[in-house]
Design an enzyme around this catalytic site. Structure first.
Site, mmCIF file in Angstrom:
data_model
loop_
_atom_site.group_PDB
_atom_site.id
_atom_site.type_symbol
_atom_site.label_atom_id
_atom_site.label_comp_id
_atom_site.label_asym_id
_atom_site.label_seq_id
_atom_site.Cartn_x
_atom_site.Cartn_y
_atom_site.Cartn_z
ATOM 1 N N HIS A 1 -4.103 3.520 2.795
ATOM 2 C CA HIS A 1 -5.046 4.324 3.498
ATOM 3 C C HIS A 1 -4.826 4.504 5.081
ATOM 4 O O HIS A 1 -4.289 3.610 5.868
ATOM 5 C CB HIS A 1 -6.481 3.719 3.380
ATOM 6 N N ASP B 1 -6.315 5.109 7.667
ATOM 7 C CA ASP B 1 -6.752 4.303 8.867
ATOM 8 C C ASP B 1 -6.457 2.988 9.096
ATOM 9 O O ASP B 1 -6.982 2.098 9.592
ATOM 10 C CB ASP B 1 -8.562 4.439 8.726
ATOM 11 N N HIS B 2 -5.415 2.647 8.140
ATOM 12 C CA HIS B 2 -4.609 1.277 8.272
ATOM 13 C C HIS B 2 -3.222 1.537 8.527
ATOM 14 O O HIS B 2 -2.683 0.524 9.192
ATOM 15 C CB HIS B 2 -4.909 0.615 6.791
ATOM 16 N N HIS C 1 -9.584 -1.895 -4.338
ATOM 17 C CA HIS C 1 -9.941 -0.867 -3.672
ATOM 18 C C HIS C 1 -8.905 0.350 -3.561
ATOM 19 O O HIS C 1 -9.160 1.345 -3.874
ATOM 20 C CB HIS C 1 -10.241 -1.432 -2.164
ATOM 21 N N HIS D 1 -2.902 -1.747 2.840
ATOM 22 C CA HIS D 1 -2.592 -0.903 1.898
ATOM 23 C C HIS D 1 -2.677 0.451 2.477
ATOM 24 O O HIS D 1 -2.490 0.635 3.760
ATOM 25 C CB HIS D 1 -4.176 -0.885 1.038
ATOM 26 N N ASP E 1 -9.075 -4.090 3.284
ATOM 27 C CA ASP E 1 -10.478 -3.548 2.670
ATOM 28 C C ASP E 1 -10.858 -4.101 1.126
ATOM 29 O O ASP E 1 -11.527 -3.462 0.642
ATOM 30 C CB ASP E 1 -10.313 -2.087 2.605
ATOM 31 N N HIS F 1 -12.611 -3.491 8.570
ATOM 32 C CA HIS F 1 -13.769 -2.930 9.464
ATOM 33 C C HIS F 1 -14.824 -3.756 9.829
ATOM 34 O O HIS F 1 -14.928 -4.819 9.384
ATOM 35 C CB HIS F 1 -14.191 -2.061 8.343
HETATM 36 ZN ZN LIG Z 1 -9.070 1.637 2.798
#
Ligand SMILES: [Zn+2]
Length: 240
Positions: free
Chosen positions: A57, A59-60, A113, A55, A132, A170
């Site tokens: 975001h 942090d990915h 999400h 996805h 996530d 995570h």
């Molecule tokens: Zn995320």
């Protein structure tokens, strides 16, 4: 021929995942948000064929372009979110197959999400990369989707085989368990998982991948029964 999976801890509590396909030696990295942090694992593997994104975001996805430039690998991601992902070499949708050496991944749409969130399932090796959408003993926040969507997404994942390795985005398991025990204080499987996770974390080990059979027994969001109940539990977790 099978697919194996290895956690690569990055940022504060994210996991990128290194995948290897034994038949051909193919290598993939999932959600490489920090290029420097994932490079040693890729260098050890010696090659890189695919970069799989779950996805949009940061942090990915943040390191994906740099990793592609260094290794010449192809970036795979959701066609639905192509406008806000790094430039995709392969844009995929629900039900598509992503070849990986002699194996392949099935693409599963998992909105909730984020709208364009996808998961990848490798039947060979029973490896699920779920970003996530689902965590061990938890699920992602409903940032762009509804409880109905998340419920449907999680039910699709819960239908995968018992031995499925759940490789999520995570390391949230300890706090997820603290919350889950408020929902199901008498769940013996959950109490057992709490002990196991405590030992893993005090040894500095990842608590994931977990097994799907274990998640069905302990994850309150897989056990919610209906979307309304999932929404209630998710709201309670947001304020936990
Ligand atoms: Zn995320």
């Amino acid at each position: 021929m099978t697919v194996s999976v290895q956690a690569v801890p990055i940022l504060s509590d994210n996991y990128a995942w290194l995948l290897r396909e034994s038949g051909s030696g193919a290598v993939a990295i999932v959600d490489p948000a920090d290029a420097d942090a994932v490079m040693p694992a890729i260098e050890t593997a010696g090659r890189l064929d695919l970069i799989l994104l779950t996805h949009h975001h940061l942090d990915h996805v943040a390191g994906a372009d740099a990793v592609r430039t260094r290794w010449g690998a192809k970036i795979v991601g959701a066609a639905a979110d192509a406008h806000r992902l790094p430039r995709l070499d392969i844009a995929v949708r629900e039900g598509d197959t992503v070849p990986f050496g002699q194996a392949s991944a099935r693409v599963i749409d998992t909105p909730g999400h984020t709208r364009g969130h996808i998961a990848y399932f490798f039947a060979d090796g029973a490896v699920l990369l779920c970003g996530d959408t689902m965590f061990s003993v938890g699920c992602g926040r409903l940032l762009e989707g509804t409880a109905d969507e998340m419920f449907a997404s999680l039910q699709k994942l819960a239908a995968l085989p018992d031995e499925t390795q759940v490789a999520c985005g995570h390391e949230y398991t300890e706090s997820n368990i603290r919350f889950a025990l408020t929902v199901e204080p008498d769940n013996a499987a959950l109490q057992g998982r709490a002990l196991e996770v405590k030992q893993l974390r005090s040894a500095g080990e990842p608590t994931v991948p977990s097994l799907m059979v274990q998640e069905r027994a302990t994850n309150p969001f897989l056990r919610a029964g209906n979307a309304g109940r999932l929404g209630e539990i998710r709201k309670a977790k947001d304020g936990f």
